[in-house]
Write a protein that holds these residues in place. Structure first.
Motif, short mmCIF file in Angstrom:
data_model
loop_
_atom_site.label_atom_id
_atom_site.label_comp_id
_atom_site.label_asym_id
_atom_site.label_seq_id
_atom_site.Cartn_x
_atom_site.Cartn_y
_atom_site.Cartn_z
N LEU A 200 4.52 7.15 1.88
CA LEU A 200 4.61 6.09 2.87
C LEU A 200 4.32 4.79 2.13
O LEU A 200 3.24 4.65 1.53
CB LEU A 200 3.62 6.31 4.00
N ILE A 201 5.26 3.88 2.15
CA ILE A 201 5.11 2.59 1.46
C ILE A 201 5.08 1.51 2.53
O ILE A 201 6.04 1.34 3.28
CB ILE A 201 6.27 2.35 0.47
N GLU A 202 3.95 0.82 2.61
CA GLU A 202 3.79 -0.26 3.56
C GLU A 202 3.75 -1.56 2.77
O GLU A 202 2.99 -1.69 1.81
CB GLU A 202 2.50 -0.10 4.35
N HIS B 278 4.86 -9.19 3.72
CA HIS B 278 5.27 -10.45 3.09
C HIS B 278 5.09 -11.57 4.10
O HIS B 278 5.40 -11.37 5.29
CB HIS B 278 6.74 -10.40 2.64
N PRO B 279 4.66 -12.75 3.67
CA PRO B 279 4.54 -13.87 4.60
C PRO B 279 5.88 -14.14 5.28
O PRO B 279 6.93 -14.11 4.64
CB PRO B 279 4.15 -15.05 3.70
N GLY B 280 5.84 -14.35 6.58
CA GLY B 280 7.05 -14.65 7.32
C GLY B 280 7.88 -13.45 7.70
O GLY B 280 8.76 -13.53 8.55
N ARG B 281 7.64 -12.32 7.05
CA ARG B 281 8.41 -11.11 7.34
C ARG B 281 7.55 -10.05 8.02
O ARG B 281 8.05 -9.20 8.73
CB ARG B 281 9.00 -10.56 6.04
N GLY B 282 6.26 -10.08 7.75
CA GLY B 282 5.35 -9.12 8.37
C GLY B 282 5.31 -7.80 7.66
O GLY B 282 5.72 -7.66 6.51
N LEU B 283 4.79 -6.81 8.37
CA LEU B 283 4.56 -5.48 7.82
C LEU B 283 5.78 -4.59 8.02
O LEU B 283 6.33 -4.51 9.12
CB LEU B 283 3.34 -4.84 8.51
N VAL B 284 6.21 -3.92 6.95
CA VAL B 284 7.34 -3.01 6.98
C VAL B 284 6.86 -1.68 6.42
O VAL B 284 6.16 -1.64 5.40
CB VAL B 284 8.52 -3.55 6.14
N ARG B 285 7.25 -0.58 7.06
CA ARG B 285 6.90 0.76 6.58
C ARG B 285 8.19 1.50 6.20
O ARG B 285 9.14 1.49 6.94
CB ARG B 285 6.17 1.53 7.67
N ARG B 286 8.13 2.14 5.01
CA ARG B 286 9.28 2.92 4.53
C ARG B 286 8.79 4.28 4.07
O ARG B 286 7.69 4.39 3.53
CB ARG B 286 9.95 2.22 3.35
N LEU B 287 9.63 5.27 4.24
CA LEU B 287 9.36 6.60 3.74
C LEU B 287 10.20 6.84 2.49
O LEU B 287 11.36 6.45 2.45
CB LEU B 287 9.70 7.67 4.78
N ARG B 288 9.62 7.49 1.52
CA ARG B 288 10.38 7.85 0.31
C ARG B 288 10.13 9.33 0.02
O ARG B 288 9.01 9.74 -0.16
CB ARG B 288 9.95 7.00 -0.88
N ARG B 289 11.22 10.08 0.00
CA ARG B 289 11.12 11.53 -0.26
C ARG B 289 11.48 11.84 -1.67
O ARG B 289 12.21 11.22 -2.31
CB ARG B 289 12.01 12.29 0.70
N LEU C 159 0.86 -1.18 0.00
CA LEU C 159 0.00 0.00 0.00
C LEU C 159 0.90 1.23 0.00
O LEU C 159 1.78 1.36 0.86
CB LEU C 159 -0.90 0.00 1.23
N THR C 160 0.71 2.10 -0.98
CA THR C 160 1.49 3.33 -1.11
C THR C 160 0.54 4.50 -0.98
O THR C 160 -0.51 4.51 -1.62
CB THR C 160 2.20 3.38 -2.47
N ARG C 161 0.92 5.50 -0.17
CA ARG C 161 0.09 6.68 -0.01
C ARG C 161 0.96 7.87 0.36
O ARG C 161 2.14 7.70 0.68
CB ARG C 161 -1.00 6.46 1.03
#
Length: 149
Positions: free
Chosen positions: A133-135, A138-149, A122-124
């Motif tokens: 904000l890119i969320e 992935h199975p086994g890894r879970g939810l990761v949030r990254r910021l991209r400027r 999900l990108t918003r």
């Protein structure tokens, strides 16, 4: 195998935001792999029911032939443009990658598939609206949030 129900159980709020992006219109986009290995992009309908991401294809369609030969699939939600007056109001963009598993055909011979998840993104626009904000989940890894400027 990881199904939609497992994402809902582990990250219910994220899953609901992704599902809501797919619900804004009836048709989204599906990518499959052609016989020669090149990508095929098609408009299609998908749904979320009984803990599964499901999609259907008309009997004998090239989309169904692609999935039967190579079940890798990517789904993209219907797209909505950001308001020029308020770009921060853009509701975002959702994608699901996975493997299509064929189910029993419909009475009319149509093809029905459920999608095993390999990635959900999900990108918003972030808050403040100076970044994305890119969320990703992935199975086994879970939810990761990254910021991209």
């Amino acid at each position: 195998m990881t199904w939609w129900s497992e994402l809902v159980e582990s990250e219910p709020e994220f899953a609901e935001r992704v599902r809501s992006r797919f619900a804004v219109r009836k048709h989204g986009t599906m990518a499959t792999v052609r016989r020669d290995g090149s990508p095929r992009i098609s408009g299609t309908e998908f749904g979320f029911s009984a803990g599964q991401v499901r999609l259907g294809c008309m009997a004998g369609s090239v989309k169904a032939q692609d999935l039967r030969r190579d079940p890798r699939v990517a789904l993209h939600c219907p797209t909505e443009d950001a308001s020029e007056q308020d770009p921060s109001g853009w509701p975002g963009d959702a994608k699901i990658s996975g493997v299509a598993h064929e189910e029993s055909p419909g009475e009319d011979g149509s093809h029905r598939f459920r999608v095993e998840l390999t990635a959900v993104v999900l990108t918003r626009v972030g808050d403040p609206p100076d970044h994305l904000l890119i969320e990703s989940w992935h199975p086994g890894r879970g939810l990761v949030r990254r910021l991209r400027r």
